[in-house]
Design a protein around this motif. Structure first.
Motif, PDB file in Angstrom:
ATOM      1  N   ALA A  69       0.705  -1.337   0.061  1.00  0.00           N
ATOM      2  CA  ALA A  69      -0.125  -0.191   0.032  1.00  0.00           C
ATOM      3  C   ALA A  69       0.913   1.441   0.003  1.00  0.00           C
ATOM      4  N   PRO A  70       0.706   2.124  -0.952  1.00  0.00           N
ATOM      5  CA  PRO A  70       1.470   3.443  -0.894  1.00  0.00           C
ATOM      6  C   PRO A  70       1.345   4.146   0.276  1.00  0.00           C
ATOM      7  N   ASP A  71       2.152   5.208   0.513  1.00  0.00           N
ATOM      8  CA  ASP A  71       1.941   5.996   1.542  1.00  0.00           C
ATOM      9  C   ASP A  71       0.915   7.101   1.542  1.00  0.00           C
ATOM     10  N   GLU A  72       0.560   7.256   0.204  1.00  0.00           N
ATOM     11  CA  GLU A  72      -0.409   8.214   0.171  1.00  0.00           C
ATOM     12  C   GLU A  72      -1.953   7.734   0.721  1.00  0.00           C
ATOM     13  N   VAL A  73      -1.980   6.408   0.931  1.00  0.00           N
ATOM     14  CA  VAL A  73      -3.265   5.867   1.743  1.00  0.00           C
ATOM     15  C   VAL A  73      -3.155   6.205   3.133  1.00  0.00           C
ATOM     16  N   ARG A  74      -1.927   6.375   3.670  1.00  0.00           N
ATOM     17  CA  ARG A  74      -1.805   6.664   5.185  1.00  0.00           C
ATOM     18  C   ARG A  74      -2.271   7.900   5.388  1.00  0.00           C
ATOM     19  N   ASP A  75      -2.293   8.725   4.825  1.00  0.00           N
ATOM     20  CA  ASP A  75      -2.552  10.246   5.124  1.00  0.00           C
ATOM     21  C   ASP A  75      -4.140  10.427   4.483  1.00  0.00           C
ATOM     22  N   SER A  76      -4.979   9.246   4.260  1.00  0.00           N
ATOM     23  CA  SER A  76      -6.273   9.581   3.767  1.00  0.00           C
ATOM     24  C   SER A  76      -7.220   9.072   4.783  1.00  0.00           C
ATOM     25  N   ASP A  77      -8.371   9.706   4.917  1.00  0.00           N
ATOM     26  CA  ASP A  77      -9.150   9.642   5.922  1.00  0.00           C
ATOM     27  C   ASP A  77     -10.296   8.407   5.562  1.00  0.00           C
ATOM     28  N   MET A  78     -10.358   8.506   4.197  1.00  0.00           N
ATOM     29  CA  MET A  78     -11.171   7.173   3.824  1.00  0.00           C
ATOM     30  C   MET A  78     -10.420   6.618   2.437  1.00  0.00           C
ATOM     31  N   LEU A  79     -10.840   5.154   2.348  1.00  0.00           N
ATOM     32  CA  LEU A  79     -10.386   4.387   1.291  1.00  0.00           C
ATOM     33  C   LEU A  79     -11.787   3.640   0.674  1.00  0.00           C
ATOM     34  N   PHE A  80     -12.072   3.950  -0.781  1.00  0.00           N
ATOM     35  CA  PHE A  80     -13.127   3.442  -1.295  1.00  0.00           C
ATOM     36  C   PHE A  80     -12.518   2.325  -2.092  1.00  0.00           C
ATOM     37  N   ALA A  81     -13.554   1.292  -2.229  1.00  0.00           N
ATOM     38  CA  ALA A  81     -13.279   0.166  -3.089  1.00  0.00           C
ATOM     39  C   ALA A  81     -14.485  -0.243  -3.981  1.00  0.00           C
ATOM     40  N   HIS A  82     -14.607  -0.284  -5.094  1.00  0.00           N
ATOM     41  CA  HIS A  82     -15.709  -1.081  -5.917  1.00  0.00           C
ATOM     42  C   HIS A  82     -15.028  -2.179  -6.687  1.00  0.00           C
ATOM     43  N   PRO A  83     -14.718  -3.340  -5.983  1.00  0.00           N
ATOM     44  CA  PRO A  83     -13.802  -4.275  -6.657  1.00  0.00           C
ATOM     45  C   PRO A  83     -14.677  -5.068  -7.893  1.00  0.00           C
ATOM     46  N   PRO A  84     -13.911  -5.710  -9.065  1.00  0.00           N
ATOM     47  CA  PRO A  84     -14.783  -6.572  -9.663  1.00  0.00           C
ATOM     48  C   PRO A  84     -15.460  -7.457  -9.107  1.00  0.00           C
ATOM     49  N   TYR A  85     -16.497  -8.206  -9.825  1.00  0.00           N
ATOM     50  CA  TYR A  85     -17.303  -9.018  -9.161  1.00  0.00           C
ATOM     51  C   TYR A  85     -16.965 -10.570  -9.573  1.00  0.00           C
ATOM     52  N   SER A  86     -15.885 -10.962  -9.598  1.00  0.00           N
ATOM     53  CA  SER A  86     -15.388 -12.235 -10.117  1.00  0.00           C
ATOM     54  C   SER A  86     -15.588 -12.532 -11.595  1.00  0.00           C
ATOM     55  N   ASN A  87     -15.436 -13.608 -12.048  1.00  0.00           N
ATOM     56  CA  ASN A  87     -15.712 -14.214 -13.291  1.00  0.00           C
ATOM     57  C   ASN A  87     -17.176 -14.385 -13.788  1.00  0.00           C
ATOM     58  N   LEU A  88     -17.957 -14.499 -12.491  1.00  0.00           N
ATOM     59  CA  LEU A  88     -19.489 -14.977 -12.721  1.00  0.00           C
ATOM     60  C   LEU A  88     -20.097 -13.929 -13.575  1.00  0.00           C
ATOM     61  N   ILE A  89     -19.755 -12.605 -13.531  1.00  0.00           N
ATOM     62  CA  ILE A  89     -20.512 -11.554 -14.249  1.00  0.00           C
ATOM     63  C   ILE A  89     -19.828 -11.304 -15.552  1.00  0.00           C
ATOM     64  N   LYS A  90     -18.839 -11.908 -16.015  1.00  0.00           N
ATOM     65  CA  LYS A  90     -18.359 -11.989 -17.165  1.00  0.00           C
ATOM     66  C   LYS A  90     -17.841 -10.517 -17.475  1.00  0.00           C
ATOM     67  N   ILE A  91     -17.189  -9.691 -16.795  1.00  0.00           N
ATOM     68  CA  ILE A  91     -16.688  -8.510 -17.020  1.00  0.00           C
ATOM     69  C   ILE A  91     -15.166  -8.439 -16.691  1.00  0.00           C
ATOM     70  N   PRO A  92     -14.249  -9.116 -17.552  1.00  0.00           N
ATOM     71  CA  PRO A  92     -12.833  -9.011 -17.482  1.00  0.00           C
ATOM     72  C   PRO A  92     -12.443  -7.570 -17.604  1.00  0.00           C
ATOM     73  N   TYR A  93     -11.350  -7.044 -17.215  1.00  0.00           N
ATOM     74  CA  TYR A  93     -10.642  -5.998 -17.237  1.00  0.00           C
ATOM     75  C   TYR A  93      -9.448  -5.929 -18.133  1.00  0.00           C
ATOM     76  N   ALA A  94      -8.623  -6.858 -17.935  1.00  0.00           N
ATOM     77  CA  ALA A  94      -7.084  -6.809 -18.387  1.00  0.00           C
ATOM     78  C   ALA A  94      -7.502  -7.234 -19.816  1.00  0.00           C
ATOM     79  N   ASP A  95      -6.936  -6.707 -20.785  1.00  0.00           N
ATOM     80  CA  ASP A  95      -7.144  -6.758 -22.097  1.00  0.00           C
ATOM     81  C   ASP A  95      -8.442  -6.943 -22.749  1.00  0.00           C
ATOM     82  N   SER A  96      -9.359  -6.271 -21.993  1.00  0.00           N
ATOM     83  CA  SER A  96     -10.775  -6.127 -22.304  1.00  0.00           C
ATOM     84  C   SER A  96     -11.252  -4.617 -22.222  1.00  0.00           C
ATOM     85  N   GLN A  97     -11.287  -4.129 -20.918  1.00  0.00           N
ATOM     86  CA  GLN A  97     -11.479  -2.754 -20.522  1.00  0.00           C
ATOM     87  C   GLN A  97     -10.525  -1.756 -21.261  1.00  0.00           C
ATOM     88  N   TRP A  98      -9.219  -2.319 -20.837  1.00  0.00           N
ATOM     89  CA  TRP A  98      -8.144  -1.827 -21.285  1.00  0.00           C
ATOM     90  C   TRP A  98      -6.971  -2.642 -21.564  1.00  0.00           C
TER      91      TRP A  98
END
Length: 320
Positions: free
Chosen positions: A99-128
Motif C-alpha cells: 500500500a502506498p504512503d498516500e493511503v496512510r494520510d487518507s481518511d477514507m479508502l473506497f473500493a468497488h472491486p470487480p465481481y469475479s468471473n461470474l458476471i463476465k466483465i474482465p478488465y485486463a485486455d478487455s476494458q484496457w
C-alpha cells in the motif's frame, strides 16, 4: 458540477440517496466502462463522512477522481491498468504491491472491486490493454477469477489496506450479490470485516440486465441491489476482524436437533425401512451415545410422528 451544486442535490435526497434518490451516475468517469459505480456513491461518502482526502483502489474509469476534483479535495487512485486514465491514479497491483504512503494520510479508502468471473466483465485486455513487458496482468484481474480465488484475493486486499489506513480512518466497500446456475453468491457473506462495522447501506441498482428480462418463475426475485459496507479503524495497533467460516454437522451429531428432527431426516433418506435399518442409520452418532435407551426413543418418535406411518410389523415409511 461544482461542490455547491453537488451538496444541494445531495441534500434533496439526504435520507434516501442510496435508497433510490439517484438513478443516474452523474457526469463523472466513463459511462461506457463496464462495472462502473455511480459517482453519487462517492459524493455521498464525501458528504456524509466529511472526507478530507479519498484514496481508492480499483479506480477504473476515473469516477472517484472526477468527483473529488469537483468536491475540491485531494484524491489518490490505484488501478491494475498500466495506463491509468487520470493523472492522480497510479498503475498498481493490489495483490502484490505494498500500500502506498498516500493511503496512510487518507481518511477514507473506497473500493468497488470487480465481481469475479461470474458476471463476465474482465478488465485486463478487455476494458484496457495490457502493455506491460511480461503481459501477465490478467492473472491478477479479480474480474477473471473464479469465486473461491476471487474471495481470497478480495479479502487479502481488504486486510492489506485496512492495516495501512490511519487510526480513525474508514474503508468503504461497494459489493454485490450474484446468481448463476441456480446458486446464489454473496460477496458480503464471504468478505472479511476488519475494524468496527459502522454502516451497511443497501443501494438499488438501475439499468440492470434483470430489468430487461421476463422470468417464467414468478417466485424468482431478481438481484437489483448492491451493498455499501463502511468500516472504521478504531485501533492503530490491534487488527480486529471477523472472517466467515463455514461448518458442516451431521444432524445426528447435533446437540440442538430433536429426536423428531433426526428420525424425520433418516426417514426422508430411506423412504421405507425396517427398524434394523433405521437403527443402523442412527447408531454410533452423538444423539444415540447420549441416551442409553435410544432405540426406545426412536420407536416412540416413529409412533408419534405425523410424517411416518407403520406399513408392516417393524416397518416404517414416510407418510404421503
Amino acid at each position: 458540477m461544482n461542490k455547491r451544486e453537488m451538496e444541494l442535490e445531495l441534500l434533496k435526497h439526504d435520507n434516501t440517496l442510496l435508497g433510490g434518490g439517484f438513478k443516474d451516475r452523474g457526469p463523472w468517469g466513463d459511462s461506457k466502462y463496464r462495472g462502473n459505480a455511480s459517482g453519487w456513491v462517492t459524493a455521498f461518502l464525501l458528504h456524509k463522512y466529511k472526507v478530507r482526502k479519498l484514496a481508492e483502489i480499483f479506480a477504473g474509469s476515473g469516477t472517484g477522481s472526477d468527483v473529488c476534483r469537483d468536491w475540491g479535495i485531494p484524491y489518490f487512485g490505484m488501478d491494475l491498468n498500466p495506463n491509468p486514465v487520470r493523472d492522480n491514479i497510479i498503475a498498481f497491483n493490489a495483490l502484490t504491491d505494498d500500500a502506498p504512503d498516500e493511503v496512510r494520510d487518507s481518511d477514507m479508502l473506497f473500493a468497488h472491486p470487480p465481481y469475479s468471473n461470474l458476471i463476465k466483465i474482465p478488465y485486463a485486455d478487455s476494458q484496457w490493454k495490457d502493455t506491460t513487458n511480461d503481459h501477465n496482468l490478467a492473472r491478477y484481474d479479480l474480474g477473471r477469477m473464479d469465486w473461491d480465488l476471487f474471495v481470497k484475493a478480495m479479502n487479502k486486499v481488504m486486510m492489506k489496506f485496512y492495516a495501512a489506513m490511519p487510526k480513525g480512518g474508514r474503508t468503504a466497500w461497494l459489493v454485490g450479490d450474484i446468481r448463476r446456475n441456480g446458486k446464489y453468491y454473496s460477496m458480503f457473506k464471504d468478505m472479511v470485516l476488519p475494524g468496527t462495522l459502522e454502516q451497511i447501506i443497501i443501494k438499488p441498482q438501475w439499468n440492470t440486465v434483470s430489468d430487461g428480462r421476463t422470468y417464467s418463475n414468478k417466485n424468482f426475485v431478481p438481484i437489483v441491489h448492491e451493498i455499501l459496507v463502511v468500516l472504521k479503524k478504531d485501533d492503530g495497533m490491534m487488527i480486529h476482524y471477523s472472517l466467515p467460516v463455514e461448518y458442516e454437522l451431521d444432524i445426528r451429531d447435533s446437540k440442538t436437533a430433536t429426536w423428531l428432527d433426526i428420525v424425520t431426516a433418516v426417514m426422508d433418506k430411506l423412504g421405507e425401512a425396517d427398524l434394523g435399518k433405521i437403527y443402523s442409520e442412527i447408531e454410533g452418532h452423538e444423539k444415540a451415545k447420549a441416551n442409553s435407551h435410544w432405540k426406545e426413543k426412536v420407536r416412540q418418535t416413529l409412533q408419534m410422528s405425523k410424517r411416518c406411518k407403520n406399513t408392516a410389523r417393524g416397518v416404517w415409511a414416510v407418510a404421503a
